[in-house]
Design an enzyme around this catalytic site. Structure first.
Site, PDB file in Angstrom:
ATOM      1  N   ASP A 174      18.246 -20.883  -3.667  1.00 20.24           N
ATOM      2  CA  ASP A 174      17.467 -19.635  -3.647  1.00 20.24           C
ATOM      3  C   ASP A 174      17.796 -18.709  -4.812  1.00 20.24           C
ATOM      4  O   ASP A 174      17.002 -17.832  -5.140  1.00 20.24           O
ATOM      5  CB  ASP A 174      17.790 -18.803  -2.384  1.00 20.24           C
ATOM      6  CG  ASP A 174      17.261 -19.438  -1.127  1.00 20.24           C
ATOM      7  OD1 ASP A 174      16.523 -20.428  -1.213  1.00 20.24           O
ATOM      8  OD2 ASP A 174      17.605 -18.926  -0.040  1.00 20.24           O
ATOM      9  N   HIS A 175      18.987 -18.827  -5.350  1.00 22.33           N
ATOM     10  CA  HIS A 175      19.453 -17.796  -6.273  1.00 22.33           C
ATOM     11  C   HIS A 175      19.162 -18.103  -7.732  1.00 22.33           C
ATOM     12  O   HIS A 175      18.891 -17.202  -8.504  1.00 22.33           O
ATOM     13  CB  HIS A 175      20.950 -17.556  -6.093  1.00 22.33           C
ATOM     14  CG  HIS A 175      21.321 -17.262  -4.672  1.00 22.33           C
ATOM     15  ND1 HIS A 175      20.695 -16.276  -3.949  1.00 22.33           N
ATOM     16  CD2 HIS A 175      22.206 -17.844  -3.830  1.00 22.33           C
ATOM     17  CE1 HIS A 175      21.201 -16.248  -2.726  1.00 22.33           C
ATOM     18  NE2 HIS A 175      22.109 -17.188  -2.624  1.00 22.33           N
TER      19      HIS A 175
END
Lengths: 402, 406
Positions: A174-175
């Site tokens: 996600d990052h």
């Protein structure tokens, strides 16, 4: 170039929670006008995720939400209201990019699928970032960064042999893997619009950028099957590991690639240059004993002092820094002004990541804090949604701008 | 008719440095003409594994084959005046130069952005380095492992009570490549609009910091330092569990936890898992309770009493049918059998990806419907396109700056 490179680009942003919000943060910080389309009826769950400013829960107080939504605007609108679609279509006519990370079908249920948006704006780019992509037998499957890590092999390749896979301990996909790939794709598609006037649909499956980040491991495994993880070790070099230093749970990562570096390490640590560790091959053969010998000599040393001493002799090493270290202690990140504090009115100051790149001509700092919920609703509703004043001022239950 | 390409007409010089070539690969995949510029001894990434049969060699690196797919390759010796002149000619006819030699190297060679832009004002120069071009750690020697350490991600990985464990696959360097690629697209957007290029200084350490999730905010707002937790459930119902043919990762707790918890306990009840009735107590909605040893052990006993009779594939399908976020813990070799990836034709088979060897590689990381990703030709042999590139570009160098703007 004194302005920001993405000035003049408008994004109608339906993204929420993880990877999607980080993607559009990249664009907003670099000058794009990102309008975060939200609703009181269904909050972005990060708005109510800890940690909170002063420990007080509130939709404008989450530090985690704030960091992922810097420089954006917030519009609250109830997408289930019968007038919502027409109002959003007026925004789409004036936008360059529409983003979402919903399960496939949600945008279509709003009447905002690509074909419908293309009909009102042929230049529009529609980007979906679902977990598994817009089509296919498992397109509706749900997940988060941690399950994506397991599904894609990241978990498998990160851990100690014979133990449960460890992964990164975070929702890593996600990052960085998903936001950066998605932002790259969107900017490339925007270039295509500039050159040809042709918009398009972009389909990012959140599994696929993560697998791309494991490309060599996956390609090799396709030839020879799965292998156990290696922990911090590498197949062709030793020492390559993490060693204890003074203090509780303090560690120093060290890598030595040649005999000169090995001699320097021995000298700084005061390790006798034993015969069995003399050559690179010997160090590989005796790597367990080697790691023990190094650890015995690092254990009582201060990590930062040892790092400075070893770096002074050209040995690659780095303190295993904690969140506290990178925030308060790291001189390099301070030199780069990585951490930025910005004030949310009525809430106070919160801490933000600046992007990890600096431009020589354009500003690289953040433009502003995350928006409060609905902070820009009136302005956007009037100027872009072209709504009448009575609709904008409406406070009744079941109103459109909620 | 072949589909148009999003980055058609963009020329990229990818100078082979110590931090690999993934950023350049992203440009090649969307249709830019990416030219890998290698020194006479070859790109450093030719020496980085994994290797075919685990035997190193300049044409045996699977990493090199993967990261340089779709590029042309030339050899230039930038240590010689002749090589530098050729490079200046190429840069005059290019839009973007990617480099990762480290602070001071382009200055030493006299090939800084200011020099390159004398002949090509729109040129963007991307400088990727371990810690950035300036600052107290700028000259520090770095490896992927030490950058994961300094960026704070390493501390979060691994098992409590033991040394932290790194993410596999060289993720720190790749994070730097990704942010550099994004920054390049941002700067190219500006250059195409205004005719002015610029330098970009991307730090790998700082890129890794972007992966710390909420750890920094927890420290800043609550004063707590987030710890690592592999090998245990983070809270009851969130973690890795054994099944008949391996393991699965379950996230019954966490973001939006309540509905997943309700679905999970009903699943356990429906299949008659040992002790499922215990999971229906109200205490299971409270995070402090879920963090207790007793709750974790109880959940594991119940879940695994059922899961051990099921395969990863069976659990995956059933969990998803019940809207529970669960995924198999796949090894890298398992992905080619994934039905969804097969449907999407995600893998690409590249003939002669390394001389004499075909490789099955991950393909498009995104699907741009009008301008699809392309695999392109295999990574170049050392100097494969030197003559061709120098012959065609030498004449183009003195033409006016090319602009992609319509």
């Amino acid at each position: 170039m004194t302005g920001r490179p993405l000035e003049g680009i408008r994004v109608a942003d339906f993204c929420w929670i993880g990877a999607g919000s980080y993607t559009t943060k990249i664009l907003s910080d670099m000058g794009a006008e990102v309008i975060k389309i939200e609703s009181n009826a269904q909050l972005d769950s990060l708005r109510v995720a800890p940690p909170f400013k002063d420990g007080i829960k509130g939709v404008d107080r989450s530090g985690y939400f704030a960091d992922r939504n810097s420089s954006k605007k917030s519009l609250t609108i109830n997408m289930k209201h019968p007038d919502a679609r027409e109002a959003i279509l007026r925004l789409i006519r004036k936008s360059d990019l529409v983003t979402n990370n919903f399960t496939p079908g949600v945008m279509e249920r709003f009447g905002l699928g690509y074909e419908e948006l293309k009909a009102v704006n042929p230049k529009i780019i529609w980007m979906g970032m679902s977990m598994q992509g817009q089509e296919g037998p498992e397109k509706s499957y749900l997940g988060y960064g941690l399950t994506i890590g397991a599904l894609t092999g990241l978990h498998w390749v990160s851990g100690l042999p014979g133990k449960e896979p460890a992964g990164t301990g975070t929702n890593y996909p996600d990052h960085i893997p998903n936001p950066c790939h998605a932002a790259f794709a969107a900017l490339a598609a925007l270039r295509h619009v500039r050159r040809t006037g042709q918009g398009q649909k972009i389909d990012v499956a959140q599994t696929e950028p993560m697998i791309a980040m494991l490309g060599p491991e996956v390609t090799a495994a396709n030839l020879r099957g799965n292998r156990p993880p290696q922990g911090n070790r590498q197949r062709d070099v030793a020492p390559h590991g993490v060693y204890p230093v003074a203090g509780e749970d303090r560690w120093l990562a060290i890598v030595v690639r040649d005999d000169r570096e090995w001699a320097a390490l021995c000298e700084v640590l005061g390790v006798p240059e034993e015969g069995r560790f003399r050559t690179a091959d010997q160090r590989m053969t005796h790597r367990d004993a080697l790691d023990d010998a190094i650890a015995a000599h690092t254990r009582d040393r201060d990590g930062y002092d040892l790092m400075a001493a070893l770096q002074g002799r050209g040995v690659a090493c780095g303190v295993v820094q904690t969140a506290a270290d990178v925030t308060d202690r790291d001189e390099q990140l301070r030199h780069r002004n990585h951490w930025q504090r910005m004030v949310t009115e009525g809430v106070g100051e919160m801490l933000y990541n600046a992007p990890p790149y600096r431009f020589s001509r354009s500003p690289s700092t953040l433009r502003g804090p995350a928006p409060k919920l609905g902070e820009h609703t009136a302005e956007i509703a009037t100027d872009l949604l072209e709504l009448d004043e009575d609709v904008v001022r409406d406070q009744s239950e079941g109103r459109l701008l909620y | 008719m072949t589909a148009p390409k999003a980055l058609e007409g963009l020329r990229v010089l990818d100078l082979a440095g110590p931090f690999g070539n993934y950023a350049g690969k992203m440009f090649a995949g969307l249709g830019a003409d990416v030219i890998l510029v290698e020194p006479p001894q070859g790109a450093p990434s030719r020496g980085i594994g994994p290797f075919l049969d685990d035997r190193p060699g300049p044409d045996r690196s699977i990493r090199f084959a993967y990261e340089n797919l779709g590029k042309r390759g030339i050899v230039l010796d930038l240590e010689t005046a002749e090589g530098r002149d050729a490079f200046l000619d190429l840069a005059a006819a290019s839009d973007l130069v990617l480099e990762s030699f480290g602070p001071g190297e382009l200055e030493r060679l006299g090939l800084t952005g200011d020099v390159l832009r004398q002949r090509n004002p729109a040129l963007v120069l991307s400088r990727l380095s371990a810690f950035g071009q300036t600052g107290p750690f700028a000259q520090y020697k770095a490896e992927d492992l030490t950058l994961l350490a300094m960026g704070g991600l390493l501390f979060l990985g691994g098992y409590p009570g033991e040394a932290p464990v790194a993410a596999g696959g060289g993720q720190a360097v790749l994070c730097g490549n990704l942010f550099a690629a994004v920054a390049c697209m941002v700067a190219l957007t500006g250059a195409e609009m205004t005719g002015e290029g610029q330098d970009i200084d991307t730090s790998i350490q700082e890129s890794v910091v972007m992966a710390l999730e909420n750890a920094v905010q927890f420290y800043d707002l609550e004063g707590t330092v987030r710890q690592r937790y592999a090998g245990d459930q983070r809270q009851a119902g969130a973690g890795t569990f054994d099944c008949a043919d391996g393991q699965v990762y379950l996230l019954a707790g966490g973001v939006a936890a309540t509905k997943f918890w309700i679905n999970t306990r009903q699943w356990m009840a429906d299949v008659g898992a040992d002790g499922a009735e215990v999971l229906f107590g109200d205490e299971w909605f409270g995070i402090p309770f879920l963090r207790t040893r007793g709750a974790k052990d109880q959940f594991r006993r119940t879940f695994e009493s059922y899961a051990r009779s099921q395969t990863r594939a069976e659990l995956y399908a059933e969990a998803q049918r019940r809207r529970v976020p669960l995924a198999p813990v796949n090894g890298p070799a398992d992905l080619k059998d994934n039905k969804q990836l097969q449907f999407r034709e995600f893998f690409v088979s590249v003939a002669n990806a390394l001389p004499g060897t075909d490789l099955l590689m991950p393909g498009a990381p995104y699907r741009l419907e009008a301008t699809p990703w392309v695999a392109g030709d295999p990574a170049p042999a050392l100097g494969e396109h030197t003559e061709e590139v120098l012959a065609t570009l030498a004449g183009a160098a003195d033409q006016p700056t090319r602009r992609a703007k319509a």
